[in-house]
Design a protein around this motif. Structure first.
Motif, short mmCIF file in Angstrom:
data_model
loop_
_atom_site.label_atom_id
_atom_site.label_comp_id
_atom_site.label_asym_id
_atom_site.label_seq_id
_atom_site.Cartn_x
_atom_site.Cartn_y
_atom_site.Cartn_z
N ASP A 1641 26.52 56.26 43.60
CA ASP A 1641 25.98 55.12 42.87
C ASP A 1641 27.00 54.70 41.81
O ASP A 1641 27.36 55.49 40.93
N PHE A 1642 27.48 53.46 41.92
CA PHE A 1642 28.51 53.00 40.99
C PHE A 1642 28.00 52.99 39.55
O PHE A 1642 28.73 53.36 38.62
N GLU A 1643 26.77 52.56 39.35
CA GLU A 1643 26.24 52.48 37.99
C GLU A 1643 26.19 53.86 37.34
O GLU A 1643 26.53 54.03 36.17
N SER A 1754 32.46 37.00 48.44
CA SER A 1754 31.79 38.31 48.40
C SER A 1754 32.59 39.29 47.56
O SER A 1754 32.03 40.05 46.75
N ILE A 1755 33.90 39.27 47.74
CA ILE A 1755 34.75 40.18 46.96
C ILE A 1755 34.68 39.83 45.48
O ILE A 1755 34.54 40.72 44.62
N ASN A 1760 32.80 40.87 39.98
CA ASN A 1760 31.99 40.49 38.81
C ASN A 1760 30.92 41.54 38.52
O ASN A 1760 30.65 41.88 37.37
N SER A 1761 30.33 42.03 39.60
CA SER A 1761 29.29 43.05 39.42
C SER A 1761 29.88 44.31 38.78
O SER A 1761 29.31 44.87 37.84
N PHE A 1762 31.02 44.75 39.30
CA PHE A 1762 31.67 45.93 38.73
C PHE A 1762 31.99 45.71 37.24
O PHE A 1762 31.73 46.57 36.40
N MET A 1766 30.43 47.76 33.96
CA MET A 1766 31.28 48.53 33.04
C MET A 1766 31.17 48.02 31.61
O MET A 1766 31.17 48.81 30.66
N CYS A 1767 31.09 46.71 31.45
CA CYS A 1767 30.94 46.16 30.09
C CYS A 1767 29.58 46.54 29.50
O CYS A 1767 29.48 46.85 28.30
N GLN A 1768 28.52 46.50 30.31
CA GLN A 1768 27.20 46.88 29.81
C GLN A 1768 27.17 48.34 29.38
O GLN A 1768 26.50 48.70 28.41
N HIS A 1769 27.89 49.16 30.08
CA HIS A 1769 27.91 50.59 29.74
C HIS A 1769 28.83 50.89 28.56
O HIS A 1769 28.94 52.05 28.16
#
Length: 1946
Positions: A1641-1643, A1754-1755, A1760-1762, A1766-1769
């Motif tokens: 899980d990336f998150e 898609s990429i 953007n999701s990644f 990371m910024c939220q964390h």
């Protein structure tokens, strides 16, 4: 003939289509990228140059469809050619039906008339368009026929250096005869997981397809590799097995995949040999089954072999060799273990020398032998078995040298004691006589009797050879069985992939039984191949719901029936073998009678009755009947086998024949008395009862047929994959293509049959979307509908009128052969017309622009010309006026110049004349004065010379006389020196003399000083008197000179007047000459001036040039230095990154091994599965981390043990941690070994000491040892004395230099050290003095004890030594002398006795005595100096004590002041002290500014030191304040406790006073308190069960890290190291558990990477180290850790962060990997730029964005999701940059690797798509402000590859531009892209081979990696820059949602 499904019948004739088309708009981007070439007037536009044809000849089973309309002018066709097989030609005029001749022009320019066959009127095959040439799949060609296939293979092989090509389901592999870098592990990784059509053809693609289908369909697979000898079958099979071994790995730790690969060297050595066509030809067929488990990992393998060529053991043709193993043995004959084999050169043995070619170029047989033995060892064949194998092989070689002698025609004999046979019998362990007998005899058994019959020499040789073949075949089978045992799977096999490496179709000039069996096997394989191809075609048509009918095709079942059916060739051969008098001739006659004229496939040669012809599917083959029966029987005499079985000494030999014992009964001899021999090494099946009596009757043909049926059953039960290997030439030249040989093999291997089957149906297949994208240009706007399928149908109905030429399926459009070429021709014509229109418009626009520009230029030129003429006229007028003015002034100037010249000449003459007269007078006076001086000095010199000569003579006489007297005195002294008494007398007064001399020296020094003072006084008085006298003399001399000058002046004036009168006349006469000379001089001077001016200008230019050069050189040097500096910096950065990468790779490997250990432990627990009551297993990582990362604390283990016992009572029941136990066990063993080695060393030393002691006790006591001891003692005393003196000097120097009161104050550390050293020095001096006195007394006693002998020589030597000792004034020399004495004293008792006899002990004594006296005197002087120094030091100490008292008084006064005033008062006192001291030193150094300057510098240094001390004191004060607060708090708690203990009665008695308690808000310290038992709950709630998404959205970033650190702070505050250690270890283990559980899980991974880094930064920020406290607030500095240094845990957390980062990268890679190729390469981001080319059966992934396919969007969405996660964390910005850089590297590397492996992607339009996609990624970087992250640089190789696809590739300038542009690409990558470049449209041009060679020549000096692909798995080394937090810990609130109510804020 058999009919099989496939095609519709044509319904109507094909009508010709008109060539007039309405052109629509086209793709501008494609058009403008091409060069605009002029269209010559009068030349017709080619219309059919791109077309091909669908004509195939009947011999290949192909039919002709009506394509006559394609044979127009400029169409290209193929015509047969005897040399090149097919030649290309161009039609010169259109073909019309009924024409008998075609007008053609060959490519070399020659015109030709091609006559058509009048019967068939077949037209020559059409050539495919150039755009289709070089396709990956042959079925993608529009015209499918033999010349098209051959040309496509040749272009790919020669021009593009591509050896693999698809032909439908077949992979065609051409042997390059050169090592290619396309089989590395990076290529394997690139093909792993890819679809077969997505990548370029490769053996790895076939292997991946088989592996994928096995896993997907759960069906066994087979890879069938075939081809003739030398085509590369074995290598292809090896690479396929290597792919499986690399991709799948093994399921056990036994490295099964290595064993599978290790079987290859063994099988090649015993089954491969050199032939005329191949140096490593496999002479047997093999089928290897690679077994897999349920997880599809290799668990084992099994090998089946077919038809070993045994005849090669006894016979080799010219230029061929026997099996490799024999030559490897001969090459290794010199090895010690092979001496018993008695081998020699290969040319010595009959079985290895027949071919005449024992050596293969480039092959070292000795090294190959080493490889073979290593492979045997790896497969478990022991050394004893290996030697047994080699004994048998050597025995076969010696058996071949056995010779027979004929007795008569029917009998023969072996010579007695025949050496080869003797060696053979010794090696085999059999009886010589018995073996010799049965080699020359045979046993015949009848129903009643048994006969022994001699045999002829020829039969004996045949029997010997049959025995050798039989032994080798059984040994081959035995080795195969052992290899299978080693590869046997221990786990149950779930599925397998079989690799069949079998011989291809063979035809030679003489074909025998082996070729017959080989071609029979190929017939069976070809039949299976045909059925599989038709099955696939049928499935495709049925899937697409296309109507089909039966078509005729060639079926080879009749040929198979001819061979294997009843009464077939094999049956007749077996029947003839059973006949008692059967022969090859009778068998041939039976064949003729049975099949001739009855079977169309069987023929008889015209000129032979011993041969027959079979029409195989590939070609006709003529077989010679001679030898068929013998080879089919393959008999060997049973008696010879029994002799071998009787071997008692050699156990391996009987094992070879155990299988025969199971088959043969004791009386199972055949009627012929021979034992049949199996030819195959099939895996032995279980023998069924009742068949043993029949088994021996099977012939080789029968066994081969059975094994072939088993193989076909296996293949039919699997999904087959086909690899056809082609040999391009017979000379093994690299990348050389022989068309004749290639066509021959293509016909034989079934490739053309595949083409014929494809051509008979609908070979070209397009999806509707691909067709629409490619041929959109042929549609009008009104034709385009929303339904793509209906749009395509409408367009095709207009373009192709014959509906039989295409069919519409569910998802695809099917075209017949030639239709795609027709559509391409229409498309090209339309694009060409559009190009012409665009060119016309552009050229008109350019010409208009040119005209306007020329007109404007003409007007401008006219304007400037007229202005120029007017300016010229004005200039002429100005010049005329200026000329007149210049003339006026010039004439005036000339006249004035002439006058001034004459005047100047007159004045000059006067001046010269007067000067000349004055100089003459002065010279005369000077000569007189100098002559007087010379006379004076010469006379003085003569007198001195005379005096010196006399003095020298007198001195010489004195010297002679004194020398005479000295010689006499010397004789007397020598005589006196020889007597002992004289010697004693001399030394009695020596001490007194030394003292007197010392006293005299002191007196002389005093006198010298007094004399110096007197002399200085005298010099002063003398100088004053001298000055006075000198002034008087000068005054007198001046007056005298004035008088003389006056008289001389009068006389000179009178003489001068007279001379002037005389010279006046001379002057007037000389005036004219002087004027002439002046004119001449003036002229010469002017010339000289002009020359000097010219030289000056030249020098100036040279100077400027030199300055410029110097400047350029300086600039160049600066640039080079800057470049070197930059390069060195880059190199250092690279080295640093490499080191980081290595360290992080080690961490990665460590984490992998740790996970592996955990998995194994879990598996072990599951296997054991014995739960205990009340037992909870602790995590192994917890214990391992504790063992690895614990740190020392203040509490010892002994003190900590009871606490542990109390707090953890259940720990006794806990199981022992295995990792900790193993580490401790390993450490214990190491300590035991170390202890044992130390004990051994101690015992050895003790033994040596005892032996030395015993030897010493045996020696008699002598005085030499005592002397040695005393000498060593004195030497030690000297060194100690010297050391003490040096220390005193250094201390004194330090005291004199350092005057600061802090350093030298009483009580200071330096003061105490100084005082201690002074006292110790004084005590040491006293001790040393006493030791010297004792030593002196001992020496005196030694002197009395020793009685030396009066030896002349000895005394002479002693006197010399004493003289030398007297010269040794330095202690170092005396010490060296003592060392020499010590060495001489180390002698045996006998040596000492001899020494004493020679009187050398006396010499030693005298030397010791003299040295003792010298040392004593030096000690006395040192004592005096030391006493003086002590006095001075005591004085300094007294002054320091006074200073210390004063400072103490000041300190007492300061302590009475308030705290605020103390610092000011102390500073004021220090300032006054420094001011006074400064004034004192200013007065002291007023005369010496240098000393004053050095003093000031030292003063500044002291001030700096004081400031540093002040800062340190401030820190200490702050720390003490904190501790004071802690102690105050503890005292308060104790007081509260005491108050609680007071009784209530005591409280009542005390008076209660009312006190106002003010409410005060609690001041939090930024700590969290928790109980020890709540630690697991804290880890569980905060780490294990925490959901990252809720924390990231609702709470502050890094909250878990802050909470954990605040808990650590509280444990540090309590000084509880156990709690700190336990919390940190539990935290680390908890994070590891979370990542192991949710590591995909990336998150989760991002969240814990961010929190781990924040925790690490907190540990640094609050560590108390200055480097980390720069950005802290004062409040944050108060929160620093006070008791523990957690630097070790910081390193552990850093390693953990690295592991999390690597896991994050892996998660990123897994998510991005499926998107990259589709989004970056395949998807058309710019619609319409890249056209879709026709594809073959292997469909690549569509470039059209369907549902479910990934695009560039898609990429970007994923990026953007990644980034948002990371910024939220709250991840550090620098870390985000590193993650983005790694993501972009993965994108660039994967995209470039796929581009390098996909020919269909290397085009101009695809380069534009890639550049656009890269620009979108760069735009994303700009939007996220990440351009400085280095991510863009990682895409540089991809950008350059895209640019390489788009630039011009024609001229040398283009090559130079490419070389300079592509600096991020390697040479291999550049060449690969150029080779793969494929035009998508007709307007693009292919890259010429010469241009690629030019690129290679230019790049040959570039030093880069030869690796083709980028390492997509590479991870950049990560760093964690320190990022302090501005968040105050006391302000952090703990939300209730975390469930941490059990902790409280402090």
């Amino acid at each position: 003939m058999t009919s099989v499904v496939l095609l519709r019948k044509p319904e109507r004739e094909l009508h010709k289509l008109p060539y007039e088309f309405v052109y629509s708009n086209t793709r501008n981007m494609e058009i403008f990228s091409m060069e605009i070439e002029p269209i010559l007037p009068g030349k017709e536009t080619p219309t059919a140059s791109e077309s091909g044809e669908n004509l195939c000849y009947k011999r290949y089973g192909m039919e002709i469809d009506g394509l006559d309309y394609m044979y127009v002018k400029y169409a290209r066709v193929w015509i047969p050619d005897p040399e090149e097989v097919w030649k290309s030609a161009e039609l010169l005029k259109d073909y019309k039906p009924g024409d008998k001749v075609l007008q053609l022009r060959l490519e070399e320019g020659k015109d030709l008339e091609y006559c058509l066959d009048p019967k068939t009127k077949e037209l020559p095959p059409l050539r495919n368009p150039d755009i289709l040439v070089g396709e990956n799949d042959l079925t993608a060609l529009s015209y499918l026929h033999e010349p098209a296939v051959l040309h496509n293979l040749k272009v790919r092989f020669i021009d593009s250096k591509l050896i693999y090509t698809y032909c439908g389901i077949v992979l065609v592999a051409i042997n390059p005869y050169e090592q290619l870098p396309i089989y590395g592990e990076d290529i394997i990784n690139a093909y792993s997981g890819q679809n077969m059509g997505d990548m370029d053809p490769h053996i790895f693609a076939v292997a991946e397809e088989a592996y994928k289908q096995m896993a997907r369909d759960e069906r066994n697979q087979s890879i069938i590799v075939s081809g003739e000898s030398g085509a590369g079958k074995t290598v292809s099979a090896k690479y396929a097995m290597r792919y499986f071994a690399t991709v799948s790995g093994s399921a056990s730790e036994a490295n099964v995949e290595e064993k599978v690969l290790a079987s290859n060297p063994i099988m090649e050595s015993i089954g491969n040999a050199k032939t005329t066509r191949n140096d490593n030809s496999s002479r047997f067929g093999k089928y290897i089954e690679i077994g897999f488990d349920k997880r599809y990992r290799i668990i084992g393998a099994n090998m089946r072999t077919y038809l070993l060529e045994k005849s090669r053991v006894v016979f080799q043709a010219e230029e061929e060799r026997n099996y490799h193993i024999f030559y490897q043995l001969c090459a290794s004959a010199a090895l010690p273990e092979f001496k018993t084999l008695r081998l020699g050169n290969a040319n010595y043995f009959h079985y290895t020398k027949q071919g005449g070619s024992p050596v293969i170029d480039g092959v070292d047989d000795a090294k190959e032998m080493v490889n073979t033995r290593q492979a045997c060892t790896l497969l478990g064949i022991s050394d004893s078995y290996q030697m047994g194998i080699f004994r048998i092989l050597a025995g076969i070689l010696h058996l071949g040298n056995v010779e027979f002698a004929s007795r008569d025609s029917d009998s023969c004999t072996i010579p007695p004691k025949h050496e080869p046979l003797t060696i053979f019998c010794d090696l085999m362990g059999v009886d010589y006589e018995e073996m010799a007998h049965w080699l020359c005899h045979r046993k015949l058994a009848t129903a009643t009797e048994t006969y022994i019959k001699p045999i002829s020499k020829l039969h004996a040789i045949n029997a010997r050879d049959a025995l050798a073949k039989h032994i080798y075949a059984n040994l081959f089978n035995w080795i195969v069985d052992h290899v299978n045992k080693a590869l046997h799977a221990t786990v149950k096999q779930h599925s397998f992939i079989g690799v069949l490496d079998i011989y291809g179709f063979e035809t030679f000039e003489v074909n025998s039984f082996e070729q017959f069996c080989i071609n029979y096997a190929n017939e069976k394989l070809q039949q299976q191949f045909n059925m599989h191809v038709f099955k696939l075609e049928q499935e495709e048509y049925m899937k697409e719901q296309i109507p089909w009918t039966l078509i005729d095709f060639y079926d080879n079942q009749p040929c198979i029936n001819l061979i294997e059916a009843k009464m077939g060739i094999l049956d007749l051969l077996d029947e003839e073998c059973k006949m008692p008098k059967g022969s090859d001739d009778t068998w041939a006659q039976k064949l003729y009678n049975t099949h001739l004229n009855k079977c169309a496939l069987f023929e008889k040669p015209r000129l032979s009755n011993k041969a027959f012809i079979i029409k195989h599917f590939a070609d006709k083959v003529e077989y010679q009947c001679e030898g068929f029966l013998e080879k089919n029987k393959d008999t060997v005499y049973e008696e010879q086998i029994k002799v071998l079985k009787s071997s008692k000494k050699f156990k391996l030999l009987p094992e070879l024949f155990q299988d025969e014992e199971k088959v043969l009964s004791p009386t199972s001899a055949t009627p012929s008395g021979r034992v049949p021999l199996t030819r195959t090494a099939v895996k032995p099946a279980k023998a069924r009862p009742g068949q043993a009596s029949k088994e021996h009757k099977k012939t080789v043909g029968h066994q081969f047929r059975n094994s072939l049926h088993l193989l076909m059953e296996t293949l039919n039960a699997t999904t087959p994959h086909y690899v056809r290997c082609i040999k391009p030439n017979d000379f093994k030249f690299p990348f050389t293509f022989d068309e004749k040989r290639a066509v021959q093999q293509l016909r034989a291997c079934g490739v053309l049959e595949t083409i014929r089957i494809s051509a008979a149906g609908f070979p070209s297949r397009w999806t509707y979307q691909e067709f629409f994208s490619r041929y959109r240009v042929l549609m009008k706007q009104r034709d385009v509908l929303s339904d793509r399928k209906q749009t395509c149908k409408n367009v095709l109905e207009k373009l192709i009128l014959d509906k039989d030429k295409y069919q519409f399926g569910k998802t695809k459009i099917f075209f017949r052969a030639g239709q795609v070429a027709y559509l391409e021709k229409i498309r090209a014509d339309k694009l060409r017309a559009a190009c012409i229109r665009i060119q016309k418009t552009i050229r008109g626009w350019l010409m208009r622009k040119k005209y306007v520009r020329m007109r404007k230029a003409a007007i401008t030129i006219q304007r400037y010309v007229r202005g120029y003429q007017a300016r010229c006229y004005a200039k002429f007028l100005r010049r005329t006026r200026a000329a007149i003015t210049i003339q006026k002034f010039q004439r005036m100037y000339v006249v004035r110049k002439r006058y001034q010249c004459m005047r100047a000449a007159t004045i000059a003459l006067q001046a010269l004349l007067r000067g000349y007269m004055a100089r003459n007078k002065y010279q005369m006076m000077l000569r007189e004065h100098k002559s007087i001086i010379i006379q004076k000095h010469v006379r003085g010199w003569l007198a001195r010379v005379r005096y010196h000569r006399t003095l020298k003579a007198i001195v010489y006489l004195q010297c002679c006389y004194r020398r005479m007297m000295a010689k006499r005195e010397l004789k007397k002294l020598k005589i006196e020196a020889r007597s002992v008494e004289r010697y004693k007398k001399l030394h009695i007064g020596l001490e007194n003399k030394i003292m007197q001399l010392q006293r005299k020296i002191d007196e002389q020094n005093k006198e010298y000083k007094s004399l110096l003072e007197k002399l200085s006084n005298l010099e002063i008085t003398y100088s004053t008197e001298t000055e006075k006298l000198r002034s008087d003399v000068e005054r007198l001399r001046m007056s005298e000179e004035e008088a003389k000058n006056a008289t001389n002046r009068v006389l000179s004036l009178q003489e001068e007047i007279a001379k002037l009168r005389k010279e006046l006349h001379q002057t007037q006469s000389e005036k004219k000459t002087i004027e002439e000379w002046a004119d001449k001089y003036k002229h010469e001077t002017e010339q000289l001036v002009s020359e000097l001016k010219e030289q000056n200008t030249l020098l100036k230019t040279e100077k400027e040039e030199l300055n410029r050069r110097i400047h350029d050189q300086a600039r160049e040097i600066t640039e080079t230095m800057e470049k070197k500096l930059v390069e060195e910096t880059k190199q250092l950065e690279l080295d640093l990154n490499d080191e980081r990468l290595r360290y992080q790779n080690l961490l990665n490997e460590f984490s992998r091994l740790e996970e592996r250990y955990d998995d194994l432990k879990d598996e072990m627990n599951l296997m054991v599965n014995i739960p205990k009551p009340g037992h909870k297993r602790t995590d192994s990582t917890h214990s391992s981390n504790e063992s690895e990362y614990t740190f020392s604390s203040e509490i010892t283990e002994a003190e900590d043990l009871p606490v542990r016992m109390e707090q953890e009572p259940s720990e006794k029941k806990a199981p022992l941690d295995m990792s900790l136990f193993l580490k401790l066990q390993k450490r214990v063993t190491e300590l035991e070994q170390e202890k044992q080695s130390l004990q051994d060393e101690l015992d050895r030393k003790e033994e040596q000491a005892l032996r030395a002691k015993a030897k010493e006790e045996e020696r008699p006591p002598i005085r030499g040892a005592e002397l040695e001891y005393e000498s060593l003692k004195r030497q030690e005393l000297e060194s100690e004395n010297k050391k003490l003196k040096n220390e005193l000097n250094e201390l004194q120097k330090a005291l004199t230099e350092t005057r600061s009161p802090e350093v030298t104050a009483p009580g200071a550390p330096a003061y105490r050290v100084l005082l201690d050293q002074l006292t110790s020095v004084s005590e040491e001096l006293e001790v040393r003095k006493e030791e010297v006195l004792i030593l002196r007394s001992q020496l005196v006693s030694q002197k009395e004890a020793i009685q030396p002998k009066e030896d002349k020589n000895t005394m002479t030597d002693s006197t010399i030594l004493l003289e030398d000792v007297q010269k040794m004034k330095d202690k170092g020399e005396i010490a060296q002398a003592y060392i020499g004495l010590k060495e001489t004293n180390r002698q045996s008792p006998q040596d000492c006795h001899m020494l004493n006899e020679d009187g050398e002990l006396w010499l030693v004594y005298e030397g010791l005595k003299q040295a003792n006296r010298l040392l004593e005197s030096q000690l006395q002087s040192q004592k005096k100096s030391h006493e003086n120094e002590l006095e001075s030091l005591r004085g300094e100490i007294q002054s320091l004590k006074e200073e210390n008292n004063r400072q103490q008084q000041l300190l007492a006064q300061n302590l009475q002041l308030p705290p605020e005033a103390r610092i000011e008062a102390s500073l004021q006192h220090e300032i006054t002290r420094l001011t006074n001291e400064n004034l004192f030193y200013e007065e002291l150094y007023a005369d010496d500014p240098k000393k004053y300057q050095s003093y000031r510098i030292s003063l500044y240094k002291r001030m700096i030191d004081l400031m540093e001390q002040l800062e340190k004191q401030d820190k200490t004060v702050r720390k003490l304040k904190k501790q004071l607060k802690v102690f105050a708090k503890k005292i308060g708690e104790l007081e509260v406790g005491q108050m609680e203990n007071i009784s209530p009665g005591q409280i009542i008695d005390e008076p209660i006073r009312p006190v106002n308690i003010p409410r005060k808000e609690k001041d939090f310290q930024g700590m969290l308190e928790y109980k020890r038992e709540d630690e697991q709950k804290l880890v569980k709630n905060l780490i294990l069960e925490l959901k990252p998404r809720g924390v990231a959205v609702n709470l502050i970033p890094g909250l878990p890290a802050y909470i954990l650190f605040m808990c650590v702070r509280h444990a540090d505050y309590l000084n509880d190291d156990q709690k700190v250690r336990s919390l940190l270890t539990s935290t680390i283990n908890g994070i590891k558990k979370v990542l192991k559980k949710r590591g995909d899980d990336f998150e989760t991974v991002s969240f814990w990477l961010s929190n781990t880094c924040r925790f690490l930064h907190c540990l640094k920020q609050y560590s108390g180290e200055e480097g980390f406290m720069k950005h802290n607030t004062p409040r944050q500095n108060e929160h620093c850790l006070t008791n523990f240094d957690l630097a070790e845990y910081r390193q552990v957390l850093s390693d953990l962060a690295i592991q999390i980062y690597q896991q994050l990268v892996r998660v990123l890679e897994n998510i991005l990997q499926p998107m990259i190729v589709s989004g970056m390469l395949e998807h058309e981001t710019i619609q319409g730029v890249s056209g879709v080319k026709p594809t073959g059966l292997r469909k690549r992934t569509s470039s059209i964005a369907d549902e479910g396919t990934y695009t560039l969007d898609s990429i970007i969405r994923q990026l953007n999701s990644f980034h948002s996660v990371m910024c939220q964390h709250g991840m550090d910005p620098e870390l985000i940059k590193q993650v983005v850089k790694q993501m972009f590297y993965i994108i660039g590397a994967v995209t470039l690797n796929n581009l390098l492996l996909r020919k269909d992607m290397c085009s101009w339009s695809k380069g534009m798509q890639i550049r656009y996609n890269v620009s979108q990624l760069e735009e994303w970087l700009r939007d996220k402000n990440l351009m400085n992250s280095g991510a863009k640089e990682t895409l540089e190789p991809l950008i350059q590859a895209a640019q390489l696809l788009q630039v011009k590739k024609k001229t040398d300038e283009d090559a130079e531009a490419i070389c300079s542009m592509c600096n991020a690409l390697t040479t291999a990558q550049i060449v690969k892209v150029l080779n793969l470049y494929t035009p998508v449209n007709e307007f693009e041009e292919r890259v010429l081979v010469s241009f690629i060679r030019t690129i290679q020549m230019r790049l040959r000096d570039r030093k880069d990696s030869p690796q083709l692909l980028m390492d997509a798995k590479h991870i950049f080394p990560v760093t964690f820059p320190f990022n302090p937090s501005s968040l105050a810990l006391e302000t952090i609130q703990i939300p209730a949602s975390l469930g941490l109510g059990f902790i409280s804020r402090v």
